[in-house]
Design a protein around this motif. Sequence first.
Motif, PDB file in Angstrom:
ATOM      1  N   MET A 179       0.838  -1.199   0.000  1.00  0.00           N
ATOM      2  CA  MET A 179       0.000   0.000   0.000  1.00  0.00           C
ATOM      3  C   MET A 179       0.874   1.251   0.000  1.00  0.00           C
ATOM      4  O   MET A 179       1.876   1.320   0.708  1.00  0.00           O
ATOM      5  N   LEU A 180       0.497   2.232  -0.822  1.00  0.00           N
ATOM      6  CA  LEU A 180       1.198   3.510  -0.857  1.00  0.00           C
ATOM      7  C   LEU A 180       0.508   4.508   0.066  1.00  0.00           C
ATOM      8  O   LEU A 180      -0.722   4.555   0.130  1.00  0.00           O
ATOM      9  N   ILE A 181       1.297   5.303   0.780  1.00  0.00           N
ATOM     10  CA  ILE A 181       0.741   6.344   1.639  1.00  0.00           C
ATOM     11  C   ILE A 181       1.460   7.662   1.352  1.00  0.00           C
ATOM     12  O   ILE A 181       2.565   7.677   0.817  1.00  0.00           O
ATOM     13  N   SER A 182       0.807   8.768   1.706  1.00  0.00           N
ATOM     14  CA  SER A 182       1.414  10.091   1.549  1.00  0.00           C
ATOM     15  C   SER A 182       0.885  10.999   2.647  1.00  0.00           C
ATOM     16  O   SER A 182      -0.118  10.697   3.300  1.00  0.00           O
ATOM     17  N   ARG A 183       1.578  12.106   2.850  1.00  0.00           N
ATOM     18  CA  ARG A 183       1.118  13.102   3.812  1.00  0.00           C
ATOM     19  C   ARG A 183      -0.170  13.738   3.319  1.00  0.00           C
ATOM     20  O   ARG A 183      -0.364  13.926   2.121  1.00  0.00           O
ATOM     21  N   ALA A 184      -1.045  14.099   4.252  1.00  0.00           N
ATOM     22  CA  ALA A 184      -2.237  14.859   3.891  1.00  0.00           C
ATOM     23  C   ALA A 184      -1.806  16.234   3.388  1.00  0.00           C
ATOM     24  O   ALA A 184      -0.784  16.763   3.802  1.00  0.00           O
ATOM     25  N   ASN A 185      -2.579  16.764   2.486  1.00  0.00           N
ATOM     26  CA  ASN A 185      -2.252  18.069   1.913  1.00  0.00           C
ATOM     27  C   ASN A 185      -3.534  18.884   1.764  1.00  0.00           C
ATOM     28  O   ASN A 185      -4.480  18.417   1.134  1.00  0.00           O
ATOM     29  N   PRO A 186      -3.641  20.089   2.393  1.00  0.00           N
ATOM     30  CA  PRO A 186      -2.576  20.800   3.108  1.00  0.00           C
ATOM     31  C   PRO A 186      -2.435  20.317   4.545  1.00  0.00           C
ATOM     32  O   PRO A 186      -3.392  19.870   5.164  1.00  0.00           O
ATOM     33  N   LEU A 187      -1.217  20.434   5.080  1.00  0.00           N
ATOM     34  CA  LEU A 187      -0.908  20.036   6.443  1.00  0.00           C
ATOM     35  C   LEU A 187      -0.027  21.123   7.062  1.00  0.00           C
ATOM     36  O   LEU A 187       1.017  21.465   6.502  1.00  0.00           O
ATOM     37  N   LEU A 188      -0.456  21.676   8.185  1.00  0.00           N
ATOM     38  CA  LEU A 188       0.286  22.742   8.851  1.00  0.00           C
ATOM     39  C   LEU A 188       0.887  22.231  10.140  1.00  0.00           C
ATOM     40  O   LEU A 188       0.204  21.558  10.934  1.00  0.00           O
ATOM     41  N   VAL A 214      -2.130  11.195   7.592  1.00  0.00           N
ATOM     42  CA  VAL A 214      -1.586  10.419   6.481  1.00  0.00           C
ATOM     43  C   VAL A 214      -2.764   9.822   5.731  1.00  0.00           C
ATOM     44  O   VAL A 214      -3.787   9.502   6.324  1.00  0.00           O
ATOM     45  N   ARG A 215      -2.631   9.695   4.441  1.00  0.00           N
ATOM     46  CA  ARG A 215      -3.709   9.125   3.650  1.00  0.00           C
ATOM     47  C   ARG A 215      -3.157   8.122   2.649  1.00  0.00           C
ATOM     48  O   ARG A 215      -1.958   8.122   2.343  1.00  0.00           O
ATOM     49  N   LYS A 216      -4.021   7.297   2.147  1.00  0.00           N
ATOM     50  CA  LYS A 216      -3.632   6.380   1.090  1.00  0.00           C
ATOM     51  C   LYS A 216      -3.369   7.184  -0.169  1.00  0.00           C
ATOM     52  O   LYS A 216      -4.140   8.080  -0.517  1.00  0.00           O
ATOM     53  N   ASP A 217      -2.289   6.879  -0.821  1.00  0.00           N
ATOM     54  CA  ASP A 217      -1.885   7.661  -1.983  1.00  0.00           C
ATOM     55  C   ASP A 217      -2.872   7.484  -3.126  1.00  0.00           C
ATOM     56  O   ASP A 217      -3.567   6.474  -3.225  1.00  0.00           O
ATOM     57  N   MET A 218      -2.897   8.494  -4.037  1.00  0.00           N
ATOM     58  CA  MET A 218      -3.826   8.445  -5.148  1.00  0.00           C
ATOM     59  C   MET A 218      -3.581   7.269  -6.076  1.00  0.00           C
ATOM     60  O   MET A 218      -4.469   6.845  -6.806  1.00  0.00           O
ATOM     61  N   ALA A 219      -2.363   6.726  -6.060  1.00  0.00           N
ATOM     62  CA  ALA A 219      -2.074   5.565  -6.910  1.00  0.00           C
ATOM     63  C   ALA A 219      -2.757   4.314  -6.389  1.00  0.00           C
ATOM     64  O   ALA A 219      -2.900   3.337  -7.100  1.00  0.00           O
ATOM     65  N   ASP A 220      -3.183   4.372  -5.094  1.00  0.00           N
ATOM     66  CA  ASP A 220      -3.841   3.216  -4.496  1.00  0.00           C
ATOM     67  C   ASP A 220      -5.325   3.250  -4.859  1.00  0.00           C
ATOM     68  O   ASP A 220      -5.981   4.280  -4.739  1.00  0.00           O
ATOM     69  N   ASP A 252       5.628  12.848  -0.293  1.00  0.00           N
ATOM     70  CA  ASP A 252       4.501  12.867  -1.217  1.00  0.00           C
ATOM     71  C   ASP A 252       4.043  11.478  -1.609  1.00  0.00           C
ATOM     72  O   ASP A 252       3.081  11.345  -2.385  1.00  0.00           O
ATOM     73  N   GLY A 253       4.725  10.470  -1.122  1.00  0.00           N
ATOM     74  CA  GLY A 253       4.273   9.114  -1.405  1.00  0.00           C
ATOM     75  C   GLY A 253       5.374   8.093  -1.213  1.00  0.00           C
ATOM     76  O   GLY A 253       6.504   8.302  -1.659  1.00  0.00           O
ATOM     77  N   ILE A 254       5.061   7.011  -0.517  1.00  0.00           N
ATOM     78  CA  ILE A 254       6.033   5.954  -0.289  1.00  0.00           C
ATOM     79  C   ILE A 254       5.274   4.665   0.032  1.00  0.00           C
ATOM     80  O   ILE A 254       4.158   4.689   0.566  1.00  0.00           O
TER      81      ILE A 254
END
Length: 238
Positions: free
Chosen positions: A1-10, A75-81, A44-46
């Motif tokens: 599974m790919l994950i990435s940081r939420a955007n926007p995140l402060l 953190v959210r599941k990346d768009m590629a997922d 941005d995704g890993i």
Amino acid sequence: MLISRANPLLIEWADDSWTIHHVRAETSYRVSRDVLRFLECVGDGIGIDDLPKTLDEDQAVIDEQVRQLLDLGVVRKDMADPGASESDVVLRSLGMTAKHFHTATRDANFLITDSADSIEYSKKVSGEGRPSFTKEYPQAPLLPLPRVFASLNMNLRDVLQGRRTHREFSSEPVSIDQLATALHYTFAPLRFTHNEYWGTIGLKASASGGARNEAEAYVVPLHAVDADVATDTDTVPG
């Protein structure tokens, strides 16, 4: 599974701790440096399987961290997922100032309570003196407005349904009674109340947090006819 940081995140440093704000989350979260390091590695995704060697942690520990941060929305599941949600274009388009304003004000406590802290704060601020109800321009001529207002007999439903923003106007004149009526019901105090700490407070039809009423109205006449401007420079009661 790919994950990435939420955007926007402060992320900000406040009260001796790191705090994460995200516009989709219901609240803000205080986090440790380990969490910040984790988010930095996610980027941005890993892939989750690539995190253990990057963070030098066991896979079980990584999986638990991912689960918790996914639940928080940080953190959210990346768009590629295939299981990922669609990107929120509106949130991405907000400027940094707008994002910070949103997150800084959403958790503000606007409730009036009887707590000791609230009472002590009220005493402290009220001791500094309350600003004047109106802003005065001593050198400007005055135009006393009539107290006999124009008739307001339109049905409230018709007012709400007919409201529009107009950018083109007719040349039909506006009487002084109509002008006085519009200003009275939008910017003049309609009634007054008394507070133990703040004294007399003017209540207007227009909403204002704490009845502070910081907004001012300026009338710019393009053509005035038969306007008797007073020569007296004293303040006319509002």
